[in-house]
Design an enzyme around this catalytic site. Sequence first.
Site, mmCIF file in Angstrom:
data_model
loop_
_atom_site.group_PDB
_atom_site.id
_atom_site.type_symbol
_atom_site.label_atom_id
_atom_site.label_comp_id
_atom_site.label_asym_id
_atom_site.label_seq_id
_atom_site.Cartn_x
_atom_site.Cartn_y
_atom_site.Cartn_z
ATOM 1 N N ASP A 1 9.745 29.016 35.547
ATOM 2 C CA ASP A 1 9.650 28.891 36.992
ATOM 3 C C ASP A 1 8.879 27.629 37.380
ATOM 4 O OD1 ASP A 1 10.089 29.616 39.568
ATOM 5 O OD2 ASP A 1 8.611 31.227 39.621
ATOM 6 N N HIS B 1 15.195 20.470 37.949
ATOM 7 C CA HIS B 1 15.942 21.195 36.907
ATOM 8 C C HIS B 1 16.224 20.279 35.718
ATOM 9 C CE1 HIS B 1 16.131 24.606 39.454
ATOM 10 N NE2 HIS B 1 17.043 24.133 40.294
ATOM 11 N N LEU C 1 15.863 29.888 14.145
ATOM 12 C CA LEU C 1 15.484 30.484 15.439
ATOM 13 C C LEU C 1 16.703 31.139 16.097
ATOM 14 C CD1 LEU C 1 13.411 30.599 17.903
ATOM 15 C CD2 LEU C 1 14.489 28.472 18.638
HETATM 16 C C1 FPP Z 1 13.290 28.221 38.176
HETATM 17 O O1 FPP Z 1 12.613 27.238 38.943
HETATM 18 C C2 FPP Z 1 14.293 27.617 37.306
HETATM 19 C C3 FPP Z 1 15.650 27.828 37.362
HETATM 20 C C4 FPP Z 1 16.286 28.744 38.330
HETATM 21 C C5 FPP Z 1 16.569 27.129 36.460
HETATM 22 C C6 FPP Z 1 16.159 27.007 35.023
HETATM 23 C C7 FPP Z 1 16.960 25.943 34.419
HETATM 24 C C8 FPP Z 1 16.481 24.974 33.630
HETATM 25 C C9 FPP Z 1 15.071 24.903 33.155
HETATM 26 C C10 FPP Z 1 17.424 23.872 33.264
HETATM 27 C C11 FPP Z 1 17.882 23.784 31.857
HETATM 28 C C12 FPP Z 1 18.172 25.037 31.150
HETATM 29 C C13 FPP Z 1 18.971 25.106 30.051
HETATM 30 C C14 FPP Z 1 19.074 26.387 29.305
HETATM 31 C C15 FPP Z 1 19.731 23.925 29.550
HETATM 32 P P1 FPP Z 1 12.750 27.284 40.516
HETATM 33 O O2 FPP Z 1 13.912 26.444 40.904
HETATM 34 O O3 FPP Z 1 12.802 28.714 40.962
HETATM 35 O O4 FPP Z 1 11.399 26.596 40.950
HETATM 36 P P2 FPP Z 1 10.528 26.939 42.232
HETATM 37 O O5 FPP Z 1 10.007 28.329 42.071
HETATM 38 O O6 FPP Z 1 9.433 25.910 42.151
HETATM 39 O O7 FPP Z 1 11.407 26.757 43.428
#
Ligand code: FPP
Length: 222
Positions: free
Chosen positions: A2, A19, A113
Amino acid sequence: MDGNGRWAKQRHRPRSFGHRAGQKAVRSTIESCVKRGIDVLTLFAFSSENWQRPKAEVGALMELFLKALDREVDELHGYGVRIRFIGELSAFAPALHERMQRAMDKTQANGKLALNIALNYGGRWDIANAAKEVTLAIQRGELSAEAIDERSIAPFFCLADLPPVDLFIRTGGERRISNFLLWQLAYSELHFSDVLWPDYDEACLARALEDFAQRERRFGKI
Ligand code: FPP
């Protein structure tokens, strides 16, 4: 994982920038886990609820997943990583779904892994899906309703073939599970970090593991 959005906002950039930075943290975390001999890593990359985000953000995330699959699978395969996707995968575009399947097939015999990536996943979905599978098993005569107990239904949940989850880590400061592995987390240790996911590095992981090592795990006993 997050905090991508807030990380980007702090830099006056679009959420997709966060992201993309988050993707680098994914890579370094996988490398740290391989290096440390950790057996299983499960990443919550896209929840059942994430479809409700703006269309452009969902599109950017899908694009990122596709590109990551194309770029990283061979290298992960080289490390001996076994990739598995969990969640309702049929909801994804056929091109993405097909690539996920190919990555799973290619790496399925690997023994280092076990990397599980939860996509369109929700803990409640997992429970409902297990209930459906149990019902189908009963209809096929493979299980009787009277025989249902925790042990007999456990194999119907995602990741049932893997050891129980030892440690749950949530970054970005929230103290919630947010519909991740609900059944599987019953006796897991919970660790919350204020670090936003793109900044999550080896030292953060080391802190989480040290915290875990201090916990006394009693599993309901004394
Ligand atoms: C949460 O942060 C994150 C996500 C919804 C997306 C997770 C994706 C990645 C880390 C990209 C790459 C992943 C792979 C497996 C290649 P948020 O957007 O909710 O952040 P916020 O709470 O600050 O708004």
